[in-house]
Motif scaffolding. Structure first.
Motif, PDB file in Angstrom:
ATOM      1  N   PRO A  78       0.829  -1.210   0.000  1.00  0.00           N
ATOM      2  CA  PRO A  78       0.000   0.000   0.000  1.00  0.00           C
ATOM      3  C   PRO A  78       0.861   1.258   0.000  1.00  0.00           C
ATOM      4  CG  PRO A  78       0.021  -0.984   2.175  1.00  0.00           C
ATOM      5  CD  PRO A  78       0.756  -1.942   1.266  1.00  0.00           C
ATOM      6  N   GLN A  79       0.232   2.370  -0.305  1.00  0.00           N
ATOM      7  CA  GLN A  79       0.974   3.622  -0.461  1.00  0.00           C
ATOM      8  C   GLN A  79       1.699   4.034   0.817  1.00  0.00           C
ATOM      9  OE1 GLN A  79      -1.368   6.678  -2.246  1.00  0.00           O
ATOM     10  NE2 GLN A  79       0.189   8.245  -2.086  1.00  0.00           N
ATOM     11  N   ASP A  80       1.090   3.766   1.972  1.00  0.00           N
ATOM     12  CA  ASP A  80       1.724   4.169   3.235  1.00  0.00           C
ATOM     13  C   ASP A  80       2.574   3.054   3.842  1.00  0.00           C
ATOM     14  OD1 ASP A  80      -0.201   2.407   4.044  1.00  0.00           O
ATOM     15  OD2 ASP A  80      -1.229   3.776   5.411  1.00  0.00           O
ATOM     16  N   TYR A  81       2.752   1.954   3.105  1.00  0.00           N
ATOM     17  CA  TYR A  81       3.567   0.790   3.468  1.00  0.00           C
ATOM     18  C   TYR A  81       2.927  -0.062   4.571  1.00  0.00           C
ATOM     19  CZ  TYR A  81       7.046   3.588   0.993  1.00  0.00           C
ATOM     20  OH  TYR A  81       7.703   4.363   0.070  1.00  0.00           O
ATOM     21  N   ALA A  82       2.158   0.551   5.503  1.00  0.00           N
ATOM     22  CA  ALA A  82       1.417  -0.179   6.541  1.00  0.00           C
ATOM     23  C   ALA A  82       2.296  -1.145   7.323  1.00  0.00           C
ATOM     24  CB  ALA A  82       0.234  -0.926   5.910  1.00  0.00           C
ATOM     25  N   LEU A  83       3.477  -0.706   7.720  1.00  0.00           N
ATOM     26  CA  LEU A  83       4.348  -1.535   8.564  1.00  0.00           C
ATOM     27  C   LEU A  83       3.847  -1.510  10.004  1.00  0.00           C
ATOM     28  CD1 LEU A  83       7.858  -0.456   7.241  1.00  0.00           C
ATOM     29  CD2 LEU A  83       6.448  -2.384   6.490  1.00  0.00           C
ATOM     30  N   PHE A  84       4.035  -2.601  10.707  1.00  0.00           N
ATOM     31  CA  PHE A  84       3.662  -2.665  12.114  1.00  0.00           C
ATOM     32  C   PHE A  84       4.734  -1.964  12.938  1.00  0.00           C
ATOM     33  CE2 PHE A  84       1.704  -6.524  10.292  1.00  0.00           C
ATOM     34  CZ  PHE A  84       0.378  -6.226  10.563  1.00  0.00           C
ATOM     35  N   PRO A  85       4.384  -0.887  13.625  1.00  0.00           N
ATOM     36  CA  PRO A  85       5.410  -0.113  14.332  1.00  0.00           C
ATOM     37  C   PRO A  85       6.064  -0.855  15.482  1.00  0.00           C
ATOM     38  CG  PRO A  85       3.202   0.677  14.888  1.00  0.00           C
ATOM     39  CD  PRO A  85       3.042  -0.292  13.769  1.00  0.00           C
ATOM     40  N   HIS A  86       5.357  -1.844  16.069  1.00  0.00           N
ATOM     41  CA  HIS A  86       5.889  -2.565  17.236  1.00  0.00           C
ATOM     42  C   HIS A  86       6.694  -3.793  16.841  1.00  0.00           C
ATOM     43  CE1 HIS A  86       2.129  -4.486  16.111  1.00  0.00           C
ATOM     44  NE2 HIS A  86       2.519  -5.579  16.763  1.00  0.00           N
ATOM     45  N   ARG A  87       6.751  -4.104  15.551  1.00  0.00           N
ATOM     46  CA  ARG A  87       7.487  -5.280  15.087  1.00  0.00           C
ATOM     47  C   ARG A  87       8.811  -4.865  14.457  1.00  0.00           C
ATOM     48  NH1 ARG A  87       4.339 -10.092  14.153  1.00  0.00           N
ATOM     49  NH2 ARG A  87       2.112  -9.763  14.601  1.00  0.00           N
ATOM     50  N   THR A  88       9.801  -5.725  14.578  1.00  0.00           N
ATOM     51  CA  THR A  88      11.073  -5.489  13.904  1.00  0.00           C
ATOM     52  C   THR A  88      10.909  -5.725  12.416  1.00  0.00           C
ATOM     53  OG1 THR A  88      11.773  -7.795  14.131  1.00  0.00           O
ATOM     54  CG2 THR A  88      12.365  -6.268  15.938  1.00  0.00           C
ATOM     55  N   VAL A  89      11.929  -5.356  11.667  1.00  0.00           N
ATOM     56  CA  VAL A  89      11.914  -5.597  10.225  1.00  0.00           C
ATOM     57  C   VAL A  89      11.710  -7.078   9.944  1.00  0.00           C
ATOM     58  CG1 VAL A  89      13.383  -5.637   8.166  1.00  0.00           C
ATOM     59  CG2 VAL A  89      13.269  -3.570   9.583  1.00  0.00           C
ATOM     60  N   ARG A  90      12.446  -7.946  10.647  1.00  0.00           N
ATOM     61  CA  ARG A  90      12.322  -9.381  10.400  1.00  0.00           C
ATOM     62  C   ARG A  90      10.890  -9.858  10.669  1.00  0.00           C
ATOM     63  NH1 ARG A  90      16.335 -11.010  12.935  1.00  0.00           N
ATOM     64  NH2 ARG A  90      17.689 -11.872  11.304  1.00  0.00           N
ATOM     65  N   ARG A  91      10.293  -9.394  11.740  1.00  0.00           N
ATOM     66  CA  ARG A  91       8.940  -9.846  12.084  1.00  0.00           C
ATOM     67  C   ARG A  91       7.898  -9.238  11.149  1.00  0.00           C
ATOM     68  NH1 ARG A  91       7.346  -8.833  17.865  1.00  0.00           N
ATOM     69  NH2 ARG A  91       5.637 -10.242  17.300  1.00  0.00           N
ATOM     70  N   ASN A  92       8.139  -8.027  10.648  1.00  0.00           N
ATOM     71  CA  ASN A  92       7.242  -7.463   9.640  1.00  0.00           C
ATOM     72  C   ASN A  92       7.241  -8.315   8.382  1.00  0.00           C
ATOM     73  OD1 ASN A  92       5.718  -4.687   9.730  1.00  0.00           O
ATOM     74  ND2 ASN A  92       7.492  -4.426  11.090  1.00  0.00           N
ATOM     75  N   VAL A  93       8.431  -8.689   7.928  1.00  0.00           N
ATOM     76  CA  VAL A  93       8.541  -9.498   6.724  1.00  0.00           C
ATOM     77  C   VAL A  93       7.962 -10.889   6.952  1.00  0.00           C
ATOM     78  CG1 VAL A  93      10.157 -10.554   5.089  1.00  0.00           C
ATOM     79  CG2 VAL A  93      10.526  -8.203   5.880  1.00  0.00           C
TER      80      VAL A  93
END
Length: 360
Positions: A78-93
């Motif tokens: 999505p345009q705003d990327y919608a990453l989870f702020p409480h998760r690390t990069v590894r856990r987001n992926v």
């Protein structure tokens, strides 16, 4: 292959209207259009976030029209990327893998972090990432399910110009490596040119035109499309066919020539356009040029203004009641030494005059 047949979806007063499109395996397709044209709604309808009213969506021979999003194996950024702020990069992926019910062909998260160049960021949270790094994390998460189709909604719009120039070649290279069909939504022409194999032009929920990037820029089909793609010279005229050409006479009597199009001329009153970079200026009046011939437009003009744009100079000329714009390379402009008030001849080849349909 992705096949979309007469997709329709209404949201309030806006509607996607009978959108039909085919995207080939491994193709990088860009959907181009102004804000509010339906680009994001179209992507949401493909991945199942918005339920369509009618039509069919077939992916690799499977009708996915009514499937839940997690069953479609479509990656979406999505345009705003919608990453989870409480998760690390590894856990987001890794979340991309967890949301899929089809674990076939999924790649190892650490391998994906390496491939997308963010392994060194694995333990960081989004708040500590730059815009370009967030974009790569969102892309890696979408790729975690090894999608059959990848949807990118304005993926670089939030990035500064330098970062965009770095990210776009990377995205094209990654696309070649993974081989997934990709639909990339944007409204920026340089972005489109950097990545697209083909382009679709969408206006008001209607897919108006599909072609190569160059065809979209140089051969828009409607007046609105021509304005959107930056065609500065748009005029109206009476059309008359002459052998392989169309003669176009404006209300004030200026004569232009265009090539006879493949499609029939349904109306003798036509709009037509010329990109400013296809307008050539010759110092002096028409009498100093080669005599007029069918198929070449030559008009005496007066230089009105010249604005330095860096690599080129935007020159406005007056031809009778018309203003004709020409984008001239800076070196050529300096060679001609043009000044406001100078007399020039505007020269346009018939191949560069685009016949336009009226807006529906």
């Amino acid at each position: 292959m992705l096949e979309i047949d007469k997709l329709a979806l209404s949201v309030g007063s806006f509607a996607l209207q009978d959108v039909s499109l085919a995207v080939d395996d491994g193709e990088y397709f860009v959907l181009l259009g102004p804000s509010g044209s339906g680009k994001t709604l179209f992507l949401e309808s493909l991945c199942g976030l918005a339920r369509i009213d009618s039509g069919r969506i077939v992916l690799d021979g499977i009708d996915i029209t009514k499937l839940e999003p997690r069953h479609r194996r479509i990656g979406y950024v999505p345009q705003d990327y919608a990453l989870f702020p409480h998760r690390t990069v590894r856990r987001n992926v890794a979340f991309g893998r967890r949301r899929s019910v089809d674990r076939k062909g999924e790649v190892d998260v650490d391998q994906l972090l390496e491939r997308t160049g963010i392994a060194h960021l694995a333990d960081r949270k989004p708040a500590r990432l730059s815009g370009g790094e967030k974009q790569r994390v969102a892309l890696a998460r979408a790729l975690a399910i090894t999608p059959r189709l990848l949807l990118l909604d304005e993926p670089v719009s939030a990035l500064d110009e330098l970062t965009r120039e770095e990210i776009l070649p990377y995205m094209k290279t990654l696309h070649r490596q993974i081989g997934a069909m990709t639909i990339h939504v944007c409204h920026n022409f340089s972005e489109m040119m950097a990545v697209a194999d083909r382009v679709g032009l969408i206006f008001g929920g209607k897919l108006l035109q599909v072609g190569t990037p160059r065809e979209i820029l140089e051969r828009p089909r409607t007046v609105a499309a021509a304005r959107f793609v930056g065609m500065k010279n748009i005029f109206g005229g009476q059309a008359t066919t002459y052998d392989r050409y169309v003669r176009l006479e404006t209300e004030s009597g200026e004569e232009f020539w265009a090539e006879l199009p493949d499609r029939p001329l349904l109306d003798h009153r036509r709009h037509f356009g010329v990109r400013a970079e296809h307008v050539h200026l010759v110092p002096g009046g028409a009498g100093e040029c080669v005599s007029n011939e069918i198929g070449v437009t030559r008009l005496p003009a007066v230089v009105r203004s010249a604005i330095d744009q860096g690599s080129y100079v935007s020159v406005a000329t007056t031809v009778g009641s018309l203003t004709i714009h020409a984008d001239v390379s800076r070196s050529e402009f300096l060679r001609m030494n043009l000044q406001p008030g100078d007399t020039v001849t505007v020269v346009v080849e018939a191949a560069n005059v685009c016949l336009l349909d009226s807006d529906a």
